[in-house]
Write a protein that holds these residues in place. Structure first.
Motif, short mmCIF file in Angstrom:
data_model
loop_
_atom_site.label_atom_id
_atom_site.label_comp_id
_atom_site.label_asym_id
_atom_site.label_seq_id
_atom_site.Cartn_x
_atom_site.Cartn_y
_atom_site.Cartn_z
N CYS A 17 0.86 -1.20 0.00
CA CYS A 17 0.00 0.00 0.00
C CYS A 17 0.89 1.24 0.00
O CYS A 17 1.67 1.45 0.92
N VAL A 18 0.74 2.04 -1.04
CA VAL A 18 1.51 3.29 -1.17
C VAL A 18 0.58 4.42 -0.75
O VAL A 18 -0.59 4.43 -1.14
N PHE A 19 1.07 5.36 0.03
CA PHE A 19 0.15 6.42 0.46
C PHE A 19 0.83 7.77 0.58
O PHE A 19 2.06 7.87 0.67
N ARG A 20 -0.01 8.78 0.59
CA ARG A 20 0.41 10.15 0.88
C ARG A 20 -0.67 10.78 1.76
O ARG A 20 -1.86 10.55 1.53
N ALA A 21 -0.23 11.57 2.72
CA ALA A 21 -1.17 12.22 3.63
C ALA A 21 -1.07 13.73 3.46
O ALA A 21 0.04 14.28 3.35
N LEU A 22 -2.21 14.38 3.40
CA LEU A 22 -2.22 15.84 3.31
C LEU A 22 -3.57 16.36 3.80
O LEU A 22 -4.62 15.93 3.31
N ARG A 25 -6.45 14.06 5.05
CA ARG A 25 -6.86 13.03 4.09
C ARG A 25 -5.63 12.22 3.71
O ARG A 25 -4.53 12.76 3.58
N TRP A 27 -4.37 9.38 0.82
CA TRP A 27 -4.65 8.62 -0.40
C TRP A 27 -3.84 7.34 -0.34
O TRP A 27 -2.65 7.38 -0.05
N VAL A 28 -4.50 6.22 -0.62
CA VAL A 28 -3.81 4.93 -0.57
C VAL A 28 -4.01 4.20 -1.91
O VAL A 28 -5.15 4.03 -2.36
N GLY A 29 -2.92 3.79 -2.50
CA GLY A 29 -2.98 3.02 -3.74
C GLY A 29 -2.17 1.75 -3.60
O GLY A 29 -1.29 1.66 -2.74
N SER A 30 -2.48 0.77 -4.40
CA SER A 30 -1.68 -0.46 -4.42
C SER A 30 -1.86 -1.13 -5.77
O SER A 30 -2.84 -0.84 -6.49
N ALA A 34 -7.83 0.46 -7.28
CA ALA A 34 -8.03 1.90 -7.40
C ALA A 34 -7.48 2.61 -6.17
O ALA A 34 -7.52 2.06 -5.06
N THR A 35 -6.95 3.80 -6.37
CA THR A 35 -6.50 4.61 -5.24
C THR A 35 -7.73 5.15 -4.51
O THR A 35 -8.68 5.61 -5.14
N ALA A 37 -9.43 7.30 -0.97
CA ALA A 37 -9.18 8.33 0.05
C ALA A 37 -9.61 7.81 1.41
O ALA A 37 -10.65 7.18 1.55
#
Lengths: 106, 393
Positions: A17-22, A25, A27-30, A34-35, A37
């Motif tokens: 699981c690849v993610f970014r936080a901002l 919120r 966002w998680v993709g793998s 589908a990515t 929120a």
């Protein structure tokens, strides 16, 4: 006769699981999915899931990291965990299966 | 390939208003800052000697921030209380940054897929360089640093196999190889693009031109740093090599350096762990003193940052005119066929490599010519033009 207590459940992010936080919120993709929120209290749960943890440990880690979140109870963390598990982003594992080592090298 | 991410709605046009400060005494107030100066100041945020951030009174500033990849830096400055963003600007910057982060996730997910494919092919020795490595290793939060593509340094012996793996996954190169084996032996990198627009740059070395051929490539794989994406361990260049790569990319990567790349280099040069004493032995090994010095000059010209010991080193250093000319030729010519290509030939250690390199320049394969829409006459004419230019010097 010995009484055997079942190991407490631990929770961890699903692998890959690849993610970014901002701004409250995440966002998680793998691969192959589908990515999505993550919002609300699930954001805090996701961010403290650096390694497999129990519900109690997660709750205390959230309280330690964000002391201003006084209204977030263990029940609230549990509900957030269920949401993340329903979305297939988090999985539960028995405590005795939690690896002590660092992340794997693929 | 289906789109996997939920895209955010298109950003609204800029409509934020910055209040104009009225002076009760009627004294003249300082004029509003121009957008370029504002962007440069944002690029220096949290670095030693950086001027305070001011925001311009214009529409479209959020779009400029996104285009220059500085939205994450400005939001971090806002979160630290070093600047207060008007609500409307903040909302739009966040919206645009979310879109940029979604793309970064797409890129890192593809990186995981490529890693699996490399492993399935028996293993390909590689390091993640630039965007994802800088985001994860050199920023307090990877959301601060966005990127547009994925760059991977591949060991020479694995280069052709790596390109083959990407081709099997559906990626393609814009044109055929100049001659068989050219990319593995002489190219800086090979760009492979997937159908969904994701670009993978397979790097053989870290810079174009003669300086790229001086880098001891094998040693780059010996002093690496690890980071994690999706629970998978990746290797990146070591910290010292990341500084050097940043300087090389800034100076030799394009004629007009991006503000984000200037910030990257400024962050390395102001890192106490990366002082001249620690880094210069490596710089000398790469024979790159002039590149680093000129990159520092470029940085000092564009950004207001106190570079401390690196500024003192630069002041004490005399540039070698021959090396400066070498850098200038590379910057001016880029990938065009010119005198910089002869500089590369001179840098190659073996005569047979020089011959193979020059032969590939002068007599590329038919497939290469066809894919670039060139004729053999075009190449020979360009070569003659270069040689004629040399005779006249």
């Amino acid at each position: 006769m010995l009484s055997v207590t079942a190991p407490a459940s631990h929770y961890r992010r699903r692998a890959h699981c690849v993610f970014r936080a901002l701004d409250n919120r995440v966002w998680v993709g793998s691969p192959g999915r589908a990515t999505v929120a993550v919002e609300g209290s699930a954001v805090f749960v996701w961010l403290v899931l650096e390694q497999a943890s129990s519900l109690a440990d997660l709750t205390s880690e959230i309280r330690r990291t964000w002391p201003e979140l006084t209204e977030l109870t263990e029940q609230g963390v549990d509900e957030a965990l269920r949401t993340l598990m329903d979305a297939d982003l988090v999985e539960s594992t028995d405590a005795d299966q939690v690896p002590a080592s660092a992340p794997s090298e693929a | 390939m289906p789109t996997r991410s939920r895209r955010l709605p298109r950003a609204k046009p800029d409509r934020y208003g910055v209040p104009i400060m009225a002076n009760p005494q009627g004294d003249p107030v300082s004029p509003p800052i121009d957008p370029e100066t504002a962007l440069r100041r944002i690029a220096t945020w949290d670095l030693p000697g950086a001027p305070p951030i001011e925001l311009p009174e214009i529409d479209g500033f959020a779009a400029q921030l996104q285009q220059r990849r500085l939205s994450g830096v400005l939001l971090a400055a806002h979160n630290c209380g070093d600047v207060t963003l008007p609500d409307e600007l903040r909302t739009e910057v966040i919206e645009r940054q979310h879109a940029a982060l979604l793309w970064c996730i797409e890129l890192e997910v593809r990186l995981l897929e490529v890693r699996d494919a490399f492993d399935a092919a028996g293993g390909i020795e590689h390091l993640v360089i630039k965007g994802p490595a800088i985001a994860h290793l050199d920023n307090p939060d990877p959301s601060m640093r966005t990127f547009a593509d994925v760059d991977v340094l591949v060991a020479g012996r694995d280069f052709d196999r790596a390109a083959g793996v990407l081709a099997a996954m559906g990626a393609s190169a814009p044109w055929a190889e100049r001659r068989a084996g050219f990319d593995r032996r002489f190219a800086k990198s090979k760009t492979m693009t997937f159908d969904d627009g994701i670009e993978f740059d397979l790097h053989r070395t870290l810079a174009d031109g003669a300086h790229g051929h001086r880098i001891p490539l094998g040693e780059l794989f010996e002093s690496t740093e690890r980071f994690e994406i999706g629970g998978v361990d990746f290797r990146a260049l070591g910290r010292t090599d990341r500084l050097l790569h940043s300087a090389y990319h800034l100076l030799l990567g394009s004629r007009e350096p991006a503000l984000m790349n200037l910030r990257d280099l400024a962050c390395y040069l102001t890192d106490e762990r990366l002082g001249p004493d620690e880094v210069l032995p490596r710089v000398r090994q790469w024979r790159g003193e002039t590149v680093v010095a000129m990159a520092i000059d470029l940085l000092a010209e564009r950004l207001e940052v106190d570079l401390g010991p690196w500024a003192r080193w630069r002041q004490s250093m005399q540039l070698d005119p021959a090396e400066v000319a070498l850098v200038q030729r590379q910057r001016a010519e880029g990938s065009s066929l010119g005198r910089a290509k002869l500089d590369v030939a001179r840098e190659l250690p073996r005569w047979r490599d020089r011959a193979a390199y020059l032969a590939a320049l002068a007599w590329p394969s038919r497939a290469h010519l066809a894919s670039r829409g060139l004729t053999r006459r075009d190449v020979l004419s360009s070569l003659a033009h270069t040689l004629w230019g040399l005779r006249r010097r």
